[in-house]
Design a protein around this motif. Structure first.
Motif, short mmCIF file in Angstrom:
data_model
loop_
_atom_site.label_atom_id
_atom_site.label_comp_id
_atom_site.label_asym_id
_atom_site.label_seq_id
_atom_site.Cartn_x
_atom_site.Cartn_y
_atom_site.Cartn_z
N TYR A 27 37.43 44.90 59.35
CA TYR A 27 37.83 45.42 60.66
C TYR A 27 38.22 44.32 61.65
O TYR A 27 38.44 44.60 62.82
CB TYR A 27 36.72 46.31 61.24
CG TYR A 27 36.54 47.58 60.45
CD1 TYR A 27 37.44 48.63 60.57
CD2 TYR A 27 35.49 47.71 59.54
CE1 TYR A 27 37.30 49.79 59.84
CE2 TYR A 27 35.34 48.87 58.80
CZ TYR A 27 36.24 49.90 58.95
OH TYR A 27 36.10 51.05 58.21
N GLU A 28 38.25 43.10 61.13
CA GLU A 28 38.63 41.94 61.96
C GLU A 28 37.80 41.89 63.24
O GLU A 28 38.33 41.82 64.35
CB GLU A 28 40.12 41.95 62.26
CG GLU A 28 40.97 41.84 61.02
CD GLU A 28 42.46 41.89 61.29
OE1 GLU A 28 42.87 42.11 62.44
OE2 GLU A 28 43.21 41.69 60.32
N THR A 29 36.49 41.93 63.07
CA THR A 29 35.56 41.87 64.20
C THR A 29 34.37 41.01 63.81
O THR A 29 34.34 40.45 62.72
CB THR A 29 35.12 43.29 64.61
OG1 THR A 29 34.42 43.23 65.83
CG2 THR A 29 34.29 43.97 63.55
N SER A 30 33.41 40.89 64.67
CA SER A 30 32.23 40.07 64.39
C SER A 30 31.13 40.89 63.71
O SER A 30 31.12 42.13 63.78
CB SER A 30 31.68 39.50 65.70
OG SER A 30 31.18 40.54 66.51
N ILE A 31 30.22 40.17 63.08
CA ILE A 31 29.07 40.83 62.48
C ILE A 31 28.26 41.54 63.58
O ILE A 31 27.79 42.66 63.39
CB ILE A 31 28.20 39.83 61.70
CG1 ILE A 31 28.93 39.41 60.42
CG2 ILE A 31 26.83 40.41 61.37
CD1 ILE A 31 28.21 38.34 59.61
N ALA A 32 28.13 40.91 64.73
CA ALA A 32 27.38 41.52 65.84
C ALA A 32 28.01 42.84 66.25
O ALA A 32 27.30 43.82 66.52
CB ALA A 32 27.33 40.56 67.02
N ALA A 33 29.34 42.90 66.29
CA ALA A 33 30.01 44.15 66.65
C ALA A 33 29.76 45.23 65.61
O ALA A 33 29.58 46.40 65.95
CB ALA A 33 31.51 43.91 66.83
N VAL A 34 29.72 44.85 64.34
CA VAL A 34 29.44 45.82 63.27
C VAL A 34 28.02 46.36 63.44
O VAL A 34 27.80 47.58 63.35
CB VAL A 34 29.62 45.17 61.87
CG1 VAL A 34 29.13 46.11 60.77
CG2 VAL A 34 31.06 44.78 61.65
N VAL A 35 27.06 45.48 63.70
CA VAL A 35 25.67 45.93 63.89
C VAL A 35 25.59 46.88 65.08
O VAL A 35 24.97 47.94 65.00
CB VAL A 35 24.73 44.71 64.06
CG1 VAL A 35 23.34 45.17 64.49
CG2 VAL A 35 24.65 43.90 62.78
N ARG A 36 26.23 46.51 66.20
CA ARG A 36 26.20 47.39 67.38
C ARG A 36 26.84 48.75 67.07
O ARG A 36 26.31 49.79 67.47
CB ARG A 36 26.92 46.72 68.56
CG ARG A 36 26.09 45.61 69.20
CD ARG A 36 26.72 45.15 70.51
NE ARG A 36 28.03 44.56 70.33
CZ ARG A 36 28.26 43.27 70.11
NH1 ARG A 36 27.24 42.41 70.07
NH2 ARG A 36 29.49 42.82 69.97
N ASP A 37 27.96 48.73 66.36
CA ASP A 37 28.63 49.99 66.00
C ASP A 37 27.75 50.86 65.10
O ASP A 37 27.68 52.08 65.28
CB ASP A 37 29.97 49.73 65.31
CG ASP A 37 31.04 49.23 66.26
OD1 ASP A 37 30.84 49.35 67.49
OD2 ASP A 37 32.06 48.72 65.77
#
Length: 100
Positions: A27-37
């Motif tokens: 998704y071309e994002t950060s691991i932190a963004a994935v965890v938050r999502d």
């Protein structure tokens, strides 16, 4: 940084870390963004639970009534639906003699 955000640290096994890393890359994002999502998604699904749903009440009535055919006649007990009549089949727990 936003004052309403909190910094945290997680210990993950290799499989969990690989999942997050690959999802972030996809998704071309950060691991932190994935965890938050993932957390937001889980929190949203908790809010969608309807406590008035008959499924939440069935365990209370099943214990009191001693019903033994709940796995077969669950629609009748949960949603108060009458069983469909098909030939000479008798729904377990239904009274009446159909042999005549």
């Amino acid at each position: 940084m936003d004052k309403n955000r909190y910094r945290t640290q997680l210990y993950l096994d290799e499989t969990q870390y690989r999942f997050l890393r690959e999802t972030a890359a996809r998704y071309e994002t950060s691991i932190a963004a994935v965890v938050r999502d993932l957390i937001d998604k889980e929190m949203g699904s908790m809010e969608s639970v309807d406590e008035d749903d008959p499924l939440f009440r069935i365990s209370q009535s099943a214990v009191r009534t001693g019903r033994t055919d709940g796995s077969v006649a669950h629609d009748r007990y949960i949603y108060r639906q009458q069983p469909q009549q098909s030939g000479d089949q008798q729904v377990p727990g239904e009274g009446g003699d159909r042999s005549s």
